[in-house]
Design an enzyme around this catalytic site. Structure first.
Site, PDB file in Angstrom:
ATOM      1  N   CYS A   1       6.065  16.760  39.248  1.00  0.00           N
ATOM      2  CA  CYS A   1       7.411  17.316  39.415  1.00  0.00           C
ATOM      3  C   CYS A   1       7.408  18.830  39.294  1.00  0.00           C
ATOM      4  O   CYS A   1       8.396  19.479  39.628  1.00  0.00           O
ATOM      5  CB  CYS A   1       8.367  16.695  38.414  1.00  0.00           C
ATOM      6  SG  CYS A   1       9.152  15.231  39.107  1.00  0.00           S
TER       7      CYS A   1
ATOM      8  N   LYS B   1       8.376  20.871  42.417  1.00  0.00           N
ATOM      9  CA  LYS B   1       9.715  20.841  43.026  1.00  0.00           C
ATOM     10  C   LYS B   1      10.178  22.250  43.395  1.00  0.00           C
ATOM     11  O   LYS B   1       9.739  23.231  42.804  1.00  0.00           O
ATOM     12  CB  LYS B   1      10.719  20.225  42.039  1.00  0.00           C
ATOM     13  CG  LYS B   1      10.646  18.705  42.012  1.00  0.00           C
ATOM     14  CD  LYS B   1      11.429  18.162  40.852  1.00  0.00           C
ATOM     15  CE  LYS B   1      12.911  18.163  41.159  1.00  0.00           C
ATOM     16  NZ  LYS B   1      13.483  16.826  40.977  1.00  0.00           N
TER      17      LYS B   1
ATOM     18  N   ASP C   1      11.147   8.669  58.419  1.00  0.00           N
ATOM     19  CA  ASP C   1      10.204   9.382  59.284  1.00  0.00           C
ATOM     20  C   ASP C   1      10.099  10.822  58.820  1.00  0.00           C
ATOM     21  O   ASP C   1      11.118  11.439  58.510  1.00  0.00           O
ATOM     22  CB  ASP C   1      10.693   9.362  60.740  1.00  0.00           C
ATOM     23  CG  ASP C   1       9.734   8.600  61.625  1.00  0.00           C
ATOM     24  OD1 ASP C   1       8.529   8.892  61.529  1.00  0.00           O
ATOM     25  OD2 ASP C   1      10.188   7.730  62.379  1.00  0.00           O
TER      26      ASP C   1
ATOM     27  N   GLY D   1      18.287  13.926  48.368  1.00  0.00           N
ATOM     28  CA  GLY D   1      16.919  13.977  48.873  1.00  0.00           C
ATOM     29  C   GLY D   1      15.965  14.478  47.818  1.00  0.00           C
ATOM     30  O   GLY D   1      16.296  14.531  46.632  1.00  0.00           O
ATOM     31  N   HIS D   2      14.790  14.855  48.254  1.00  0.00           N
ATOM     32  CA  HIS D   2      13.789  15.376  47.336  1.00  0.00           C
ATOM     33  C   HIS D   2      13.086  16.538  48.014  1.00  0.00           C
ATOM     34  O   HIS D   2      12.743  16.457  49.189  1.00  0.00           O
ATOM     35  CB  HIS D   2      12.776  14.286  46.981  1.00  0.00           C
ATOM     36  CG  HIS D   2      11.866  14.707  45.873  1.00  0.00           C
ATOM     37  ND1 HIS D   2      12.254  14.703  44.555  1.00  0.00           N
ATOM     38  CD2 HIS D   2      10.603  15.167  45.892  1.00  0.00           C
ATOM     39  CE1 HIS D   2      11.258  15.143  43.803  1.00  0.00           C
ATOM     40  NE2 HIS D   2      10.242  15.428  44.595  1.00  0.00           N
TER      41      HIS D   2
ATOM     42  N   ASP E   1      11.213   2.770  69.726  1.00  0.00           N
ATOM     43  CA  ASP E   1      11.203   4.178  70.130  1.00  0.00           C
ATOM     44  C   ASP E   1       9.754   4.637  70.234  1.00  0.00           C
ATOM     45  O   ASP E   1       8.893   4.224  69.458  1.00  0.00           O
ATOM     46  CB  ASP E   1      12.027   5.071  69.196  1.00  0.00           C
ATOM     47  CG  ASP E   1      11.531   5.087  67.774  1.00  0.00           C
ATOM     48  OD1 ASP E   1      10.957   4.067  67.335  1.00  0.00           O
ATOM     49  OD2 ASP E   1      11.712   6.107  67.097  1.00  0.00           O
TER      50      ASP E   1
END
Ligand SMILES: Cc1cc2nc3c(=O)[nH]c(=O)nc-3n(C[C@H](O)[C@H](O)[C@H](O)COP(=O)(O)OP(=O)(O)OC[C@H]3O[C@@H](n4cnc5c(N)ncnc54)[C@H](O)[C@@H]3O)c2cc1C
Length: 552
Positions: A221, A224, A270, A343-344, A433
């Site tokens: 972490c 980040k 994705d 999100g991250h 796709d």
């Protein structure tokens, strides 16, 4: 043939010394070129030139050789200009009016050190410009540029002779031409052998930033993105997209999503490495690419979570990059009412951006599109053209035509949403796709063991420039692995065959549809903006010893 040179000034080459001027006049006379100095042109009609002194002359061909003129739009830019309309800059090359706007070369005039418009001045400004652009972002001191007063000028006189002029010095002859020729060729050679790859955006390119990263960046972490950069970027995006962005005041560790009563939700993820250097466009492409999985399943998006790796950089730069990336994605999410729940974000050696997306069936009856549901006799339809893999491989080698890259980006920015909607309307039997495994790799995933596909190479829709790039042997990194997946009959070298293995980013939908509906669906896809949509093959039965694919 008669050649005449009209010159508005009292003499030619006013900045040159008298001996150089005389050498040029002699060369003009030797070449039979008549020279009229002090002859300002007032007007030109078809075939006639009118001078201010009342004379006129007829011509078959006219060559206008004028000095540099300022672009008209500069006058409306709000930036101060010199009397001739060129942007006025300080010696730091910053506009007098905005310290974040720099101008150099022919477009600008250094207010305190004006010089004529010439490449010899422009090239020496370039290193100062590069240094100052970087330092203004880092809040470091800027350099001042002092243009040289004189420069060596070598003028070709024809007949492999040239004259040299620098201050009072002048020389004329064949050796001067050879000297000029050597300099010119050496200069041009620097542009013929460009580095094979674009420079990577690693922190050593901004050595100043390393001060912040002198220690090995932490893992876990500790990698980040700084909380302030994240908060600031999200706060600004929330002002623009209040309904779609998470409210930091109300944010919990996990996002809460309502589940449709009795309904289902679909999920996919994705992630892309950096493909284009414009972060806003990159955000749009990554969003489209991730949403395509939902469309291929016949779903519409409800929400997304971002997964971002930002390159190591100063916090202010990271904040701006993040804002641009997510801003691009939100521009795609907005018309779909798709929420960005959170999100991250990580720091790393290179940029990566992706989205985990949630959706629900597009069809009100809950019908979905499935990958493995092709029926023998189905036609295969492809909604968007192929070729992004090879084109971007060529782009990284600095060999692609910019117009081809523009067309590829426009293709990647085209959403597959409408294609999925039409596929459902026309009862498509199966869909997927086309992305990293290339057309053949994804088609292979659609086929049941007893099924085979015949494909028409001539019918494959192709992005401009892609076939030329494949013919030149330029393949994306995934190409070889895709080609090695087997089950494709060998054939003579053919760029159209290679197209089958080319990995796609944000590629089109590959649809199976009953033969009776194929032409109508194709027509409606084209009307909906998928101008390259095409029927590319059909599904048949396959014997145990037969190949999965037949190419025609
Ligand atoms: C025929 C000729 C011969 C010359 N010979 C010499 C010489 O021997 N020695 C010398 O020192 N100087 C010479 N010069 C001058 C020299 O070429 C220029 O001073 C120099 O190229 C200026 O560099 P620049 O980067 O400022 O502009 P440019 O080299 O003109 O580059 C500007 C770039 O901006 C692009 N551009 C323009 N508008 C837009 C837009 N709206 N959006 C995006 N891009 C845009 C243009 O396509 C161009 O690529 C010559 C000029 C000419 C025309």
């Amino acid at each position: 043939m008669a050649l005449t040179l009209y010159c508005g000034a009292p003499d030619i080459l006013q900045g040159y010394n008298a001996r150089a001027r005389a050498a040029v006049k002699q060369a003009l006379a030797r070449a039979g070129i008549a020279l009229h100095c002090g002859s300002r042109v007032q007007q030109v009609d078809a075939g006639t030139l009118y001078l201010t002194d009342g004379r006129s002359a007829h011509f078959d061909n006219l060559f206008w050789c004028t000095g540099a003129v300022a672009a008209h739009w500069l006058a409306d830019s709000g930036l101060r200009t010199d009397a001739d309309g060129f942007v006025s800059v300080r010696d730091t090359l910053q506009s007098l009016d905005d310290e974040m706007i720099f101008a150099a070369g022919d477009i600008a005039t250094q207010r305190d050190h004006p010089r004529p418009k010439a490449g010899v001045y422009a090239v020496r400004q370039a290193p100062v410009l590069a240094h100052n652009l970087r330092n203004v972002l880092l809040g470091r001191p800027l350099r001042e540029h002092r243009p040289q007063r004189r420069f060596l000028s070598l003028l070709s006189l024809g007949g492999r002779r040239a004259t040299a002029d620098r201050g009072p010095f002048s020389a004329t002859g064949a050796w001067v031409w050879r000297w000029k020729d050597r300099i010119d060729r050496a200069f041009m050679a620097r542009f013929e052998e460009l580095p094979p790859r674009m420079p990577a955006r690693f922190p050593e390119l901004l050595p100043e930033l390393l001060a912040d990263h002198a220690r090995v960046p932490c893992g876990g972490c500790g990698a980040k993105v700084g909380g302030d950069s994240l908060r600031m970027a999200l706060a600004r995006l929330r002002q623009r997209y209040p309904r779609l962005c998470p409210d930091p005041a109300a944010a919990d560790d996990a996002a809460v999503l309502p589940v449709p009563a009795g309904g289902i939700q679909l999920q996919s993820i994705d992630i892309l490495r950096e493909l284009v250097s414009d972060p806003w466009v990159m955000g749009r492409i990554a969003a489209n690419h991730a949403l395509s999985d939902l469309y291929a399943s016949g779903a519409r998006p409800l929400a997304a979570l971002a997964a971002v790796t930002l390159p190591f950089a100063a916090p202010g730069l990271q904040q701006r990059e993040l804002e641009q990336l997510l801003g691009g994605a939100l521009a795609e999410f907005e018309p779909l009412d798709c929420q960005l729940l959170g999100g991250h974000s990580l720091q790393g050696p290179e940029l990566a951006l992706g989205f985990a997306v949630q959706g629900e069936p597009l069809d009100s009856g809950g019908r979905l599109l499935h990958k493995r549901a092709l029926v023998e006799g189905d036609c295969l339809l492809l909604t968007k053209p192929l070729g992004t893999g090879t084109l971007f491989a060529r782009h990284m080698q600095q060999g692609a035509d910019g117009r081809d890259i523009d067309a590829a980006i426009a293709m990647m920015l085209q959403s597959n949403y409408q294609a999925a909607r039409l596929a459902l309307v026309h009862g498509a039997s199966a869909a997927t796709d086309v992305t990293g495994f290339g057309l053949l790799g994804h088609l292979r995933e659609m086929l049941a063991p007893q099924q085979g596909a015949s494909l028409s190479l001539a019918a494959l829709p192709v992005l401009p420039g892609a076939l030329a790039s494949l013919a030149a042997g330029i393949y994306s990194t995934m190409h070889e692995a895709n080609a090695g997946l087997g089950n494709c009959p060998p054939g003579p070298p053919d760029p159209r065959r290679e197209l089958l293995f080319d990995p796609q980013t944000s590629g089109g939908l590959l649809l199976g549809v009953a033969a009776a509906r194929a032409e109508l669906l194709c027509r409606e896809l084209r009307e909906a903006g998928y101008s390259a949509a095409a029927v590319i093959g059909e599904i048949g039965a396959r014997g145990p010893a037969e190949e999965s694919f037949r190419l025609t």
